[in-house]
Write a protein that holds these residues in place. Structure first.
Motif, PDB file in Angstrom:
ATOM      1  N   ASP A  62     -10.707   0.335  11.003  1.00 27.02           N
ATOM      2  CA  ASP A  62     -11.935   1.154  10.792  1.00 27.02           C
ATOM      3  C   ASP A  62     -12.541   1.886  10.205  1.00 27.02           C
ATOM      4  O   ASP A  62     -12.979   2.724  10.171  1.00 27.02           O
ATOM      5  CB  ASP A  62     -11.030   2.207  11.677  1.00 27.02           C
ATOM      6  CG  ASP A  62      -9.617   2.456  11.582  1.00 27.02           C
ATOM      7  OD1 ASP A  62      -9.791   2.091  10.421  1.00 27.02           O
ATOM      8  OD2 ASP A  62      -8.795   3.791  12.197  1.00 27.02           O
ATOM      9  N   GLY A  63     -12.411   1.662   9.166  1.00 23.78           N
ATOM     10  CA  GLY A  63     -12.923   2.031   7.664  1.00 23.78           C
ATOM     11  C   GLY A  63     -11.832   2.680   7.315  1.00 23.78           C
ATOM     12  O   GLY A  63     -12.276   3.330   6.080  1.00 23.78           O
ATOM     13  N   LEU A  64     -10.636   2.967   6.880  1.00 27.16           N
ATOM     14  CA  LEU A  64     -10.041   4.016   6.201  1.00 27.16           C
ATOM     15  C   LEU A  64      -9.715   3.532   5.018  1.00 27.16           C
ATOM     16  O   LEU A  64      -8.802   2.076   5.097  1.00 27.16           O
ATOM     17  CB  LEU A  64      -8.904   4.675   7.749  1.00 27.16           C
ATOM     18  CG  LEU A  64      -9.412   5.111   8.350  1.00 27.16           C
ATOM     19  CD1 LEU A  64      -8.112   5.762   9.367  1.00 27.16           C
ATOM     20  CD2 LEU A  64     -10.274   6.535   7.880  1.00 27.16           C
ATOM     21  N   ARG A  65      -9.465   3.702   3.900  1.00 29.10           N
ATOM     22  CA  ARG A  65      -8.765   3.606   2.814  1.00 29.10           C
ATOM     23  C   ARG A  65      -7.611   4.191   1.621  1.00 29.10           C
ATOM     24  O   ARG A  65      -7.683   5.301   2.402  1.00 29.10           O
ATOM     25  CB  ARG A  65      -9.960   3.668   1.548  1.00 29.10           C
ATOM     26  CG  ARG A  65      -9.831   3.178   0.107  1.00 29.10           C
ATOM     27  CD  ARG A  65     -10.285   3.279  -1.134  1.00 29.10           C
ATOM     28  NE  ARG A  65     -11.358   4.233  -1.226  1.00 29.10           N
ATOM     29  CZ  ARG A  65     -12.098   5.038  -1.791  1.00 29.10           C
ATOM     30  NH1 ARG A  65     -12.380   3.967  -2.959  1.00 29.10           N
ATOM     31  NH2 ARG A  65     -11.998   6.261  -2.573  1.00 29.10           N
ATOM     32  N   THR A  66      -6.532   3.297   1.569  1.00 20.82           N
ATOM     33  CA  THR A  66      -5.267   3.807   1.485  1.00 20.82           C
ATOM     34  C   THR A  66      -5.124   3.131  -0.004  1.00 20.82           C
ATOM     35  O   THR A  66      -5.509   1.843  -0.109  1.00 20.82           O
ATOM     36  CB  THR A  66      -4.040   3.965   2.613  1.00 20.82           C
ATOM     37  OG1 THR A  66      -4.416   2.178   2.442  1.00 20.82           O
ATOM     38  CG2 THR A  66      -4.610   4.450   3.484  1.00 20.82           C
ATOM     39  N   SER A  67      -4.187   3.762  -0.854  1.00 22.16           N
ATOM     40  CA  SER A  67      -3.895   3.071  -1.837  1.00 22.16           C
ATOM     41  C   SER A  67      -1.465   3.244  -2.161  1.00 22.16           C
ATOM     42  O   SER A  67      -1.685   3.983  -1.609  1.00 22.16           O
ATOM     43  CB  SER A  67      -4.360   3.088  -2.998  1.00 22.16           C
ATOM     44  OG  SER A  67      -4.442   5.177  -3.564  1.00 22.16           O
ATOM     45  N   THR A  68      -1.475   2.219  -2.584  1.00 23.79           N
ATOM     46  CA  THR A  68      -0.649   2.240  -3.124  1.00 23.79           C
ATOM     47  C   THR A  68      -0.454   2.135  -5.139  1.00 23.79           C
ATOM     48  O   THR A  68      -1.294   1.440  -5.226  1.00 23.79           O
ATOM     49  CB  THR A  68       0.460   1.433  -2.919  1.00 23.79           C
ATOM     50  OG1 THR A  68       0.211  -0.444  -3.038  1.00 23.79           O
ATOM     51  CG2 THR A  68       0.366   1.779  -1.019  1.00 23.79           C
ATOM     52  N   GLY A  69       1.276   2.427  -5.339  1.00 23.66           N
ATOM     53  CA  GLY A  69       0.937   2.037  -6.812  1.00 23.66           C
ATOM     54  C   GLY A  69       0.056   2.671  -7.726  1.00 23.66           C
ATOM     55  O   GLY A  69      -0.094   4.593  -7.074  1.00 23.66           O
ATOM     56  N   ASP A  70      -0.216   2.855  -8.777  1.00 26.14           N
ATOM     57  CA  ASP A  70      -1.038   2.991  -9.781  1.00 26.14           C
ATOM     58  C   ASP A  70      -2.251   3.043 -10.034  1.00 26.14           C
ATOM     59  O   ASP A  70      -3.749   2.633 -10.729  1.00 26.14           O
ATOM     60  CB  ASP A  70      -0.397   2.452 -11.267  1.00 26.14           C
ATOM     61  CG  ASP A  70      -0.988   2.958 -12.197  1.00 26.14           C
ATOM     62  OD1 ASP A  70      -1.368   4.350 -12.299  1.00 26.14           O
ATOM     63  OD2 ASP A  70      -0.324   2.273 -13.436  1.00 26.14           O
ATOM     64  N   ILE A  71      -3.422   2.819  -8.501  1.00 27.91           N
ATOM     65  CA  ILE A  71      -4.372   3.614  -7.652  1.00 27.91           C
ATOM     66  C   ILE A  71      -4.896   4.818  -7.538  1.00 27.91           C
ATOM     67  O   ILE A  71      -4.445   5.560  -7.443  1.00 27.91           O
ATOM     68  CB  ILE A  71      -4.996   2.670  -6.897  1.00 27.91           C
ATOM     69  CG1 ILE A  71      -4.331   1.080  -6.956  1.00 27.91           C
ATOM     70  CG2 ILE A  71      -5.865   2.539  -6.462  1.00 27.91           C
ATOM     71  CD1 ILE A  71      -4.881   0.625  -7.748  1.00 27.91           C
ATOM     72  N   VAL A  72      -5.971   5.026  -8.629  1.00 28.07           N
ATOM     73  CA  VAL A  72      -6.607   6.633  -8.062  1.00 28.07           C
ATOM     74  C   VAL A  72      -8.094   6.365  -7.712  1.00 28.07           C
ATOM     75  O   VAL A  72      -8.953   5.205  -7.818  1.00 28.07           O
ATOM     76  CB  VAL A  72      -6.817   6.900  -9.426  1.00 28.07           C
ATOM     77  CG1 VAL A  72      -7.664   8.755  -9.085  1.00 28.07           C
ATOM     78  CG2 VAL A  72      -5.676   7.324 -10.326  1.00 28.07           C
TER      79      VAL A  72
END
Length: 171
Positions: A62-72
């Motif tokens: 559904d187009g939602l972005r998430t990140s984990t770790g050393d990501i900005v």
């Protein structure tokens, strides 16, 4: 009595005629199963930066972005979007989506990141088409996860492009 025998003979004759008549029907031929898939929108993870320890960036169906770790995650740059495929098939066609595992994306400078498709608007990889006719598309949204490795070599930054293959198998 003579007239009773006539009715009796007529009854047996009619019974015999009805028992000999065979009613048969032929099954309709199967509806030809044709599936056409068109890409309407590409999968895009938008802009982000990765630190030296790497991490993951995901875009859901559904187009939602998430990140984990050393990501900005960056708000400027490319828009985030799930891939959109228009599937044309007869109503009620059972379709299975098959991919080929992790895909390597490169930036032209020796950098590599890894894509896994793991989010489908159908909820699973097998679905039944729902549109009322084969001229209307069944919209299938696909999201995925980028795995960004830890990298200190300086070749990780850049714009990454690549392709993935999905098979839409009808049953």
């Amino acid at each position: 009595m003579h007239s009773f025998g006539f009715y009796k003979t007529s009854f047996w004759l009619l019974l015999f005629i009805f028992s000999v008549v065979q009613i048969s029907a032929q099954e309709n031929p199967p509806i030809p199963i044709e599936v056409e898939v068109r890409t309407s929108r590409n999968l895009n993870f938008g802009s982000f930066t990765a630190g030296t320890s790497g991490g993951n960036v995901s875009v859901s169906w559904d187009g939602l972005r998430t990140s984990t770790g050393d990501i900005v995650e960056l708000s400027a740059g490319q828009p985030v979007s799930a891939a959109l495929f228009d599937v044309y098939a007869n109503p009620g066609t059972i379709i299975q989506i098959q991919d080929f595992g992790e895909t390597v994306l490169t930036n032209g400078n020796g950098g590599a990141i890894y894509l896994t498709l793991n989010s489908f608007s159908t909820g699973q990889r097998t679905f039944v088409t729902q549109t009322p006719n084969a001229q209307m598309p069944n919209e299938i949204f696909v999201g995925g996860t980028l795995r960004i490795p830890s990298d200190n070599s300086g070749n990780l930054p850049g714009t990454y492009f690549g392709t993935f293959t999905l098979n839409f198998i009808h049953q």
